[in-house]
Design a protein around this motif. Structure first.
Motif, PDB file in Angstrom:
ATOM      1  N   PHE A  43      40.104 -19.445 -39.819  1.00 44.57           N
ATOM      2  CA  PHE A  43      40.941 -20.458 -39.185  1.00 44.57           C
ATOM      3  C   PHE A  43      42.065 -19.835 -38.360  1.00 44.57           C
ATOM      4  CE2 PHE A  43      39.278 -23.493 -42.521  1.00 44.57           C
ATOM      5  CZ  PHE A  43      38.576 -24.284 -41.620  1.00 44.57           C
ATOM      6  N   SER A  47      42.635 -20.346 -34.236  1.00 46.37           N
ATOM      7  CA  SER A  47      43.898 -21.073 -34.039  1.00 46.37           C
ATOM      8  C   SER A  47      43.901 -22.462 -34.668  1.00 46.37           C
ATOM      9  CB  SER A  47      44.236 -21.168 -32.544  1.00 46.37           C
ATOM     10  OG  SER A  47      44.372 -19.887 -31.999  1.00 46.37           O
ATOM     11  N   ALA A  48      43.264 -22.613 -35.806  1.00 45.35           N
ATOM     12  CA  ALA A  48      43.272 -23.864 -36.573  1.00 45.35           C
ATOM     13  C   ALA A  48      44.229 -23.650 -37.750  1.00 45.35           C
ATOM     14  CB  ALA A  48      41.863 -24.217 -37.035  1.00 45.35           C
ATOM     15  N   SER A  50      46.358 -25.528 -39.573  1.00 46.63           N
ATOM     16  CA  SER A  50      46.395 -26.356 -40.786  1.00 46.63           C
ATOM     17  C   SER A  50      45.338 -25.888 -41.773  1.00 46.63           C
ATOM     18  CB  SER A  50      46.169 -27.838 -40.448  1.00 46.63           C
ATOM     19  OG  SER A  50      47.275 -28.360 -39.751  1.00 46.63           O
ATOM     20  N   GLY A  51      44.163 -25.561 -41.275  1.00 45.13           N
ATOM     21  CA  GLY A  51      43.102 -25.028 -42.130  1.00 45.13           C
ATOM     22  C   GLY A  51      43.494 -23.687 -42.734  1.00 45.13           C
ATOM     23  N   LYS A  92      49.485 -30.951 -36.112  1.00 49.81           N
ATOM     24  CA  LYS A  92      49.113 -30.881 -34.700  1.00 49.81           C
ATOM     25  C   LYS A  92      48.655 -32.257 -34.216  1.00 49.81           C
ATOM     26  CE  LYS A  92      46.168 -27.939 -31.823  1.00 49.81           C
ATOM     27  NZ  LYS A  92      45.179 -26.854 -31.897  1.00 49.81           N
ATOM     28  N   SER A  96      45.077 -32.934 -38.691  1.00 47.99           N
ATOM     29  CA  SER A  96      45.800 -31.902 -39.446  1.00 47.99           C
ATOM     30  C   SER A  96      46.097 -32.325 -40.873  1.00 47.99           C
ATOM     31  CB  SER A  96      47.129 -31.569 -38.755  1.00 47.99           C
ATOM     32  OG  SER A  96      46.926 -31.135 -37.445  1.00 47.99           O
ATOM     33  N   TYR A 132      37.685 -32.134 -40.282  1.00 46.94           N
ATOM     34  CA  TYR A 132      38.683 -31.229 -39.703  1.00 46.94           C
ATOM     35  C   TYR A 132      37.998 -30.104 -38.921  1.00 46.94           C
ATOM     36  CZ  TYR A 132      42.357 -27.771 -39.159  1.00 46.94           C
ATOM     37  OH  TYR A 132      43.238 -26.870 -38.626  1.00 46.94           O
ATOM     38  N   SER A 136      38.567 -29.348 -35.012  1.00 43.06           N
ATOM     39  CA  SER A 136      39.201 -28.088 -34.611  1.00 43.06           C
ATOM     40  C   SER A 136      38.232 -27.117 -33.935  1.00 43.06           C
ATOM     41  CB  SER A 136      39.872 -27.423 -35.816  1.00 43.06           C
ATOM     42  OG  SER A 136      38.913 -27.047 -36.773  1.00 43.06           O
ATOM     43  N   SER A 138      35.456 -25.779 -35.279  1.00 46.62           N
ATOM     44  CA  SER A 138      34.886 -24.803 -36.203  1.00 46.62           C
ATOM     45  C   SER A 138      33.453 -25.212 -36.549  1.00 46.62           C
ATOM     46  CB  SER A 138      35.732 -24.709 -37.475  1.00 46.62           C
ATOM     47  OG  SER A 138      35.113 -23.872 -38.415  1.00 46.62           O
TER      48      SER A 138
END
Length: 165
Positions: A43, A47-48, A50-51, A92, A96, A132, A136, A138
């Motif tokens: 993460f 650039s994620a 919160s994860g 974000k 988030s 999420y 994001s 992912s």
């Protein structure tokens, strides 16, 4: 796409498949700890944040649940609070919040002594983290959550068959 970030995502998937096949609480927590380290790196690389923050909380949570036996209730409340604080600090967009909800379910899940309860609670955790992950970007995160649900279902089915014997 960030190749290194996705490499860690694939590695995280492989570890997560192993988690819910474990039979003891300690081995579930050990593999979850390893998984959270890998997912935090994943993460961060994509650039994620919160994860990544929730994975960091998970690293501390699993470490405490693995090695500290006393005052478990205080740790339980602390980790629930930290889950939501991390969401606030890394906010974000509305997505988030989902890692914090997943983290709260994880706190409840890994605080339980029964490994079967942990496996059942993987479903709301996977749902939150899957959405999420999608939001994001992912891809490996989404794949991981689908495989987590499948792995949990397989483990629950085998557990039930063993209980009937």
């Amino acid at each position: 796409m960030n190749f290194l970030g996705h490499f860690f995502g694939v590695l995280g998937i492989l570890i997560n498949i192993i988690i819910y096949q474990q039979q003891s609480k300690k081995s579930i927590l050990f593999f979850k700890l390893l998984s959270d380290v890998i997912w935090m790196v994943h993460f961060l690389l994509i650039s994620a944040f919160s994860g990544a923050a929730v994975a960091f909380v998970g690293i501390i949570r699993e470490s405490v649940f693995l090695f500290v036996e006393k005052k478990r209730e205080k740790w339980f409340v602390l980790f629930l609070a930290v889950s939501f604080i991390s969401s606030y600090l890394t906010y974000k967009n509305m997505f988030s919040i989902l890692p914090a909800v997943a983290s709260a379910f994880s706190v409840i899940s890994f605080w339980q002594k029964n490994p079967l309860t942990t496996k059942y609670l993987s479903f709301p955790i996977a749902t939150c983290m899957g959405v999420y992950g999608f939001a994001s970007g992912s891809v490996s995160g989404v794949c991981n959550e689908v495989l987590t649900v499948i792995s949990s279902l397989i483990s629950i089915v085998f557990h039930r068959k063993e209980m009937k014997k």
